[in-house]
Design an enzyme around this catalytic site. Structure first.
Site, PDB file in Angstrom:
ATOM      1  CD  GLU A 182      88.620  91.187   7.854  1.00  0.00           C
ATOM      2  OE1 GLU A 182      88.589  89.967   7.632  1.00  0.00           O
ATOM      3  OE2 GLU A 182      88.649  92.048   6.957  1.00  0.00           O
TER       4      GLU A 182
ATOM      5  CD  GLU B  94      86.850  95.679   5.201  1.00  0.00           C
ATOM      6  OE1 GLU B  94      87.675  95.004   5.832  1.00  0.00           O
ATOM      7  OE2 GLU B  94      85.795  96.120   5.730  1.00  0.00           O
TER       8      GLU B  94
END
Length: 281
Positions: free
Chosen positions: A124, A144
């Site tokens: 990210e 994640e």
């Protein structure tokens, strides 16, 4: 390039983030190479501070990269953390999102130079930048969900817009890693280079951006970031406001004058050749 510390009073190898600036270009380096630059709260704080320093230094472009063998391997799951309240956890997550906020708010382009792992929060961090160059050894991914966590850096908004909802769900729900070539194919990054060339390529790119009018760059970046969030009429108005401000500025007038001068010189040279064609033979 002068070195300024994101954290004062420590040697470079003791800092989790280093900051260097010179000739209008800033380089921010994630510096936990022994942990593949995995994310801990201190790294997030120092990264935010470095982005703030770049704005304070009024640089023309900024590069974000990683020390050692990787860009950033995501959250450091091996580091034990004391239990915290939901309010404290919320503040921690907001601070991670501040990285994306700061990148978007910067009036200059931020370039990520990626090699090795760019996973989870690291992915990210890389993809929130304005321009992304990755070496062929780079590996991206959103793992994640597989470790019981969730994406937190704002990627849930741009990812479906870029790759489509179905592909975004595949990438996040399955968490499978993808190569730099695949990232380029998906439209997530801009360039793929040979191993070891990512930072040099980013420096050349930053130098090219440095030569462009800063106000025009800032306005264009803002309009493009805002565009997907608003309707077409609001986008039209944003573009008009930017154009009016730029038309009244010195950069546009200087660029137009330089263009006219070049055009005039070219016309004079063509006329001279037409009058003396034997000189071209």
């Amino acid at each position: 390039m002068s070195t300024q510390r994101a954290e004062r009073g420590l040697a470079a190898h003791d800092q989790v983030v280093t900051y260097e600036s010179g000739a209008g270009i800033a380089v921010i380096t994630l510096n936990r190479p022994h942990r593949l630059n995995a994310v801990v709260p201190e790294l997030v704080e120092r990264l935010c501070a470095a982005l703030g320093q770049a704005r304070h230094d009024d640089v023309a472009a900024c590069i974000l990269t990683g020390a050692g063998r990787s860009f950033c391997a995501g959250h450091d799951l091996r580091q034990e953390h004391e239990p915290i309240s939901e309010a404290e956890d919320r503040r921690r997550l907001h601070r991670i999102q501040d990285v994306t906020r700061l990148v978007r708010q910067e009036p200059f382009p931020v370039i990520s130079a990626v090699h090795g792992y760019a996973l989870g929060a690291g992915c990210e961090f890389a993809l929130c930048c304005d321009l992304i160059v990755a070496s062929t050894d780079a590996t991206f991914g959103f793992p994640e969900v597989s470790v019981g966590l969730g994406v937190t850096g704002g990627i849930s908004r741009p990812l479906p817009m870029v790759v489509g909802l179905a592909k975004a769900k595949e990438l996040v729900l399955l968490g499978e890693r993808f190569s730099a070539e695949q990232a380029l194919e998906y439209g997530l990054i801009n360039w793929v280079v040979e191993p070891g060339q990512h930072l040099g390529f980013a420096m050349d790119l930053a130098a090219s951006l440095r030569a462009r009018p800063r106000t025009a760059l800032a306005r264009a970046k803002h309009a493009l970031d805002l565009g997907p969030e608003v309707g077409i009429e609001a986008a039209f108005e944003t573009e008009i406001a930017a154009a009016l401000a730029l038309h009244a500025g010195a950069d546009a007038q200087d660029a137009a004058r330089a263009f006219r001068d070049r055009d005039s010189r070219a016309g004079a040279e063509n006329s001279a050749r037409a009058e003396n064609p034997e000189k071209d033979q």
